[in-house]
Design a protein around this motif. Structure first.
Motif, mmCIF file in Angstrom:
data_model
loop_
_atom_site.group_PDB
_atom_site.id
_atom_site.type_symbol
_atom_site.label_atom_id
_atom_site.label_comp_id
_atom_site.label_asym_id
_atom_site.label_seq_id
_atom_site.Cartn_x
_atom_site.Cartn_y
_atom_site.Cartn_z
ATOM 1 N N GLN A 1 0.834 -1.207 0.000
ATOM 2 C CA GLN A 1 0.000 0.000 0.000
ATOM 3 C C GLN A 1 0.867 1.254 0.000
ATOM 4 O O GLN A 1 0.639 2.194 -0.778
ATOM 5 C CB GLN A 1 -0.921 0.003 1.238
ATOM 6 C CG GLN A 1 -1.943 -1.114 1.247
ATOM 7 C CD GLN A 1 -1.477 -2.335 2.019
ATOM 8 O OE1 GLN A 1 -0.275 -2.607 2.101
ATOM 9 N NE2 GLN A 1 -2.411 -3.080 2.567
ATOM 10 N N GLU A 2 1.886 1.260 0.874
ATOM 11 C CA GLU A 2 2.787 2.413 0.925
ATOM 12 C C GLU A 2 3.569 2.551 -0.379
ATOM 13 O O GLU A 2 3.826 3.670 -0.845
ATOM 14 C CB GLU A 2 3.762 2.263 2.099
ATOM 15 C CG GLU A 2 3.126 2.428 3.459
ATOM 16 C CD GLU A 2 4.148 2.357 4.580
ATOM 17 O OE1 GLU A 2 5.364 2.456 4.291
ATOM 18 O OE2 GLU A 2 3.735 2.210 5.755
ATOM 19 N N GLY B 1 3.336 12.126 -9.909
ATOM 20 C CA GLY B 1 2.445 13.284 -9.926
ATOM 21 C C GLY B 1 1.011 12.898 -10.213
ATOM 22 O O GLY B 1 0.216 13.715 -10.705
ATOM 23 N N LEU B 2 0.649 11.666 -9.893
ATOM 24 C CA LEU B 2 -0.705 11.167 -10.143
ATOM 25 C C LEU B 2 -1.489 10.963 -8.852
ATOM 26 O O LEU B 2 -2.461 10.206 -8.799
ATOM 27 C CB LEU B 2 -0.636 9.839 -10.912
ATOM 28 C CG LEU B 2 -0.026 9.921 -12.315
ATOM 29 C CD1 LEU B 2 0.089 8.520 -12.925
ATOM 30 C CD2 LEU B 2 -0.860 10.816 -13.216
ATOM 31 N N ASP B 3 -1.074 11.637 -7.785
ATOM 32 C CA ASP B 3 -1.721 11.473 -6.484
ATOM 33 C C ASP B 3 -2.959 12.359 -6.331
ATOM 34 O O ASP B 3 -3.547 12.420 -5.253
ATOM 35 C CB ASP B 3 -0.733 11.757 -5.354
ATOM 36 C CG ASP B 3 -0.039 13.094 -5.480
ATOM 37 O OD1 ASP B 3 0.142 13.552 -6.627
ATOM 38 O OD2 ASP B 3 0.317 13.695 -4.455
ATOM 39 N N ARG B 4 -3.368 13.005 -7.427
ATOM 40 C CA ARG B 4 -4.636 13.755 -7.428
ATOM 41 C C ARG B 4 -5.400 13.439 -8.719
ATOM 42 O O ARG B 4 -5.961 14.321 -9.356
ATOM 43 C CB ARG B 4 -4.374 15.266 -7.312
ATOM 44 C CG ARG B 4 -3.757 15.670 -6.000
ATOM 45 C CD ARG B 4 -3.537 17.163 -5.873
ATOM 46 N NE ARG B 4 -2.995 17.516 -4.580
ATOM 47 C CZ ARG B 4 -3.708 17.678 -3.466
ATOM 48 N NH1 ARG B 4 -5.027 17.538 -3.509
ATOM 49 N NH2 ARG B 4 -3.121 17.974 -2.321
ATOM 50 N N VAL C 1 -4.811 2.973 -0.254
ATOM 51 C CA VAL C 1 -3.898 3.947 -0.851
ATOM 52 C C VAL C 1 -4.479 5.351 -0.764
ATOM 53 O O VAL C 1 -3.772 6.322 -0.458
ATOM 54 C CB VAL C 1 -3.580 3.555 -2.312
ATOM 55 C CG1 VAL C 1 -2.810 4.670 -3.018
ATOM 56 C CG2 VAL C 1 -2.792 2.251 -2.362
ATOM 57 N N ASN C 2 -5.763 5.471 -1.022
ATOM 58 C CA ASN C 2 -6.417 6.780 -0.946
ATOM 59 C C ASN C 2 -6.303 7.365 0.452
ATOM 60 O O ASN C 2 -6.066 8.574 0.628
ATOM 61 C CB ASN C 2 -7.880 6.652 -1.355
ATOM 62 C CG ASN C 2 -8.518 8.003 -1.615
ATOM 63 O OD1 ASN C 2 -7.873 8.951 -2.063
ATOM 64 N ND2 ASN C 2 -9.815 8.108 -1.326
ATOM 65 N N ILE D 1 -7.221 10.953 -4.338
ATOM 66 C CA ILE D 1 -7.444 10.287 -5.621
ATOM 67 C C ILE D 1 -8.897 9.835 -5.740
ATOM 68 O O ILE D 1 -9.599 9.663 -4.737
ATOM 69 C CB ILE D 1 -6.498 9.073 -5.827
ATOM 70 C CG1 ILE D 1 -6.712 8.027 -4.733
ATOM 71 C CG2 ILE D 1 -5.059 9.518 -5.890
ATOM 72 C CD1 ILE D 1 -5.915 6.738 -4.957
ATOM 73 N N ASP D 2 -9.323 9.643 -6.969
ATOM 74 C CA ASP D 2 -10.655 9.110 -7.259
ATOM 75 C C ASP D 2 -10.478 7.627 -7.600
ATOM 76 O O ASP D 2 -9.906 7.282 -8.636
ATOM 77 C CB ASP D 2 -11.269 9.864 -8.438
ATOM 78 C CG ASP D 2 -12.680 9.401 -8.773
ATOM 79 O OD1 ASP D 2 -13.266 8.639 -7.987
ATOM 80 O OD2 ASP D 2 -13.187 9.796 -9.847
#
Length: 390
Positions: free
Chosen positions: A108-109, A119-122, A136-137, A144-145
């Protein structure tokens, strides 16, 4: 490279997905071609992260001890990153530090950290495992969605690449050879239980991995027999078999009759054979599976078996059923070009016998290619050997 990247891009664009995270051996292997014995055998040790943006590095995330394991095939095209479940051998077989300091402590980490690096954490992230996505969220602070990816990945896999087709042709060949040897054992006097063991051994000796064999002895006028029953003249045995090659599967069905088939058995067999062949033009991209099934049934009925009722289509690949089936149900699906299908044709006439025929079909433009021997569906066991009934 197994993945059909063009199809993956199109489906990710359709669903507005920035990155896919696979976490089962099947889909990690499909996306990355990474398949070490450790990651495949223990499960959920290796994950694959596939960004939609080709400028961002795709990656396999695996336990550090797995990083230097000998790989199957040509290895992965992705970067390989370790996380700390257990320190050990590093990438390329180099001894790693005997400490887990500085590494993500679990998968998970590891996923959360890599999404930040990309840069995909949003962004909108498709997870094969919804629970992993929620974990993960949470680690990312709810930025994240999370969307499901299990059927998205099946949708990607429906259109096969040349590398996949090479594996599937090999799997079909090994399944077919193993079935033939199993039938030869019946002809020499084996019971179905003994012939079943022949199949398991033959598939392994041929370099495949046996997955299942449904072998059923049937006596006209009586019904199903125990697998260890001594077979008599007129008995029939149906085979429904799968063996894998390089994790790709096949699915082939055949029937053997002890002695020469009766005229009525031949009549019903020919109806199935000729009706199925006449219906092959129905197998084309854009058709619904249920419509093709109805057309095959109608054709077999018209060719001499009005009692025939059941035809079943499913796609084949890394799974026995390789097309999306939301909620676990066996839904109808649209045929697409360059997919592989299996066509089940079972039939029981209580006083006549039990038949099962199944073939592996590849749709390639206007061409319908049968990956296994298109004939030889019925075998007669005579004088210690099998004779094809064409």
């Amino acid at each position: 490279m197994l993945i059909n990247r063009e199809r993956a891009d199109a489906l990710m664009d359709r669903e507005d997905i920035a990155v896919v995270v696979a976490s089962t051996p099947i889909n990690t292997y499909y996306l990355s071609s990474w398949a070490t014995d450790a990651s495949w055998g223990f499960g959920d040790l290796a994950l694959a992260i596939l960004p939609r943006d080709h400028a961002l590095d795709a990656a396999v995330l695996t336990v550090e001890v797995d990083m230097g394991q000998p790989q199957q095939g040509q290895g992965t095209w992705m970067a390989v990153r370790g996380y700390a479940r257990k320190p050990g051998i590093g990438a390329g077989g180099v001894q790693a530090a005997l400490t887990a300091e500085g590494l993500p402590q679990n998968h998970q980490e590891a996923v959360a950290q890599y999404l930040r690096e990309l840069g995909l954490d949003r962004s909108r992230v498709a997870f094969e495992d919804r629970g992993l996505g929620l974990d993960v969220n949470e680690l990312l602070g709810g930025t994240i969605d999370v969307v499901p990816a299990r059927d998205l990945l099946r949708d990607m896999r429906m259109v096969k690449t040349p590398a996949e087709m090479a594996n599937m042709r090999a799997a079909a060949r090994k399944t077919e050879l193993s079935l033939q040897l199993s039938a030869e054992a019946l002809a020499a006097g084996a019971t179905c239980a003994e012939a079943e063991r022949v199949f398991w051994s033959a598939a392994a000796l041929a370099g495949g991995r046996p997955v299942f064999l449904l072998i059923t002895p049937y006596r006209p006028g009586f019904g199903r027999l125990p697998k260890n029953a001594e077979l008599q003249h007129g008995d029939m045995v149906t085979f429904d078999a799968t063996a894998e090659f390089s994790h790709y599967t096949s699915d082939i069905g055949r029937t053997a009759v002890i002695g020469e088939p009766s005229p009525e058995q031949l009549k019903r067999y020919n109806a199935t054979r000729l009706g199925w062949q006449a219906a092959l033009p129905e197998f084309r991209a854009g058709r619904l599976s249920t419509d093709v099934e109805k057309a095959v049934v109608a054709s077999i009925q018209a060719h001499g078996n009005p009692e025939f009722r059941a035809c079943g289509l499913h796609s084949v690949g890394l799974e026995h059923t390789d097309h999306p089936h939301p909620g676990g149900g066996m839904h109808s699906f649209e045929l697409v070009d360059r997919m592989v299908l299996s066509c089940d044709l079972p039939w029981i006439g209580p006083e006549i016998g039990k038949f099962h025929f199944e073939d592996i079909i590849y749709l390639d433009g206007d061409t319908v290619e049968i990956l296994n021997d298109a004939d030889g569906r019925l075998m007669a066991c005579i004088d210690g050997r099998t004779v094809r009934v064409d």
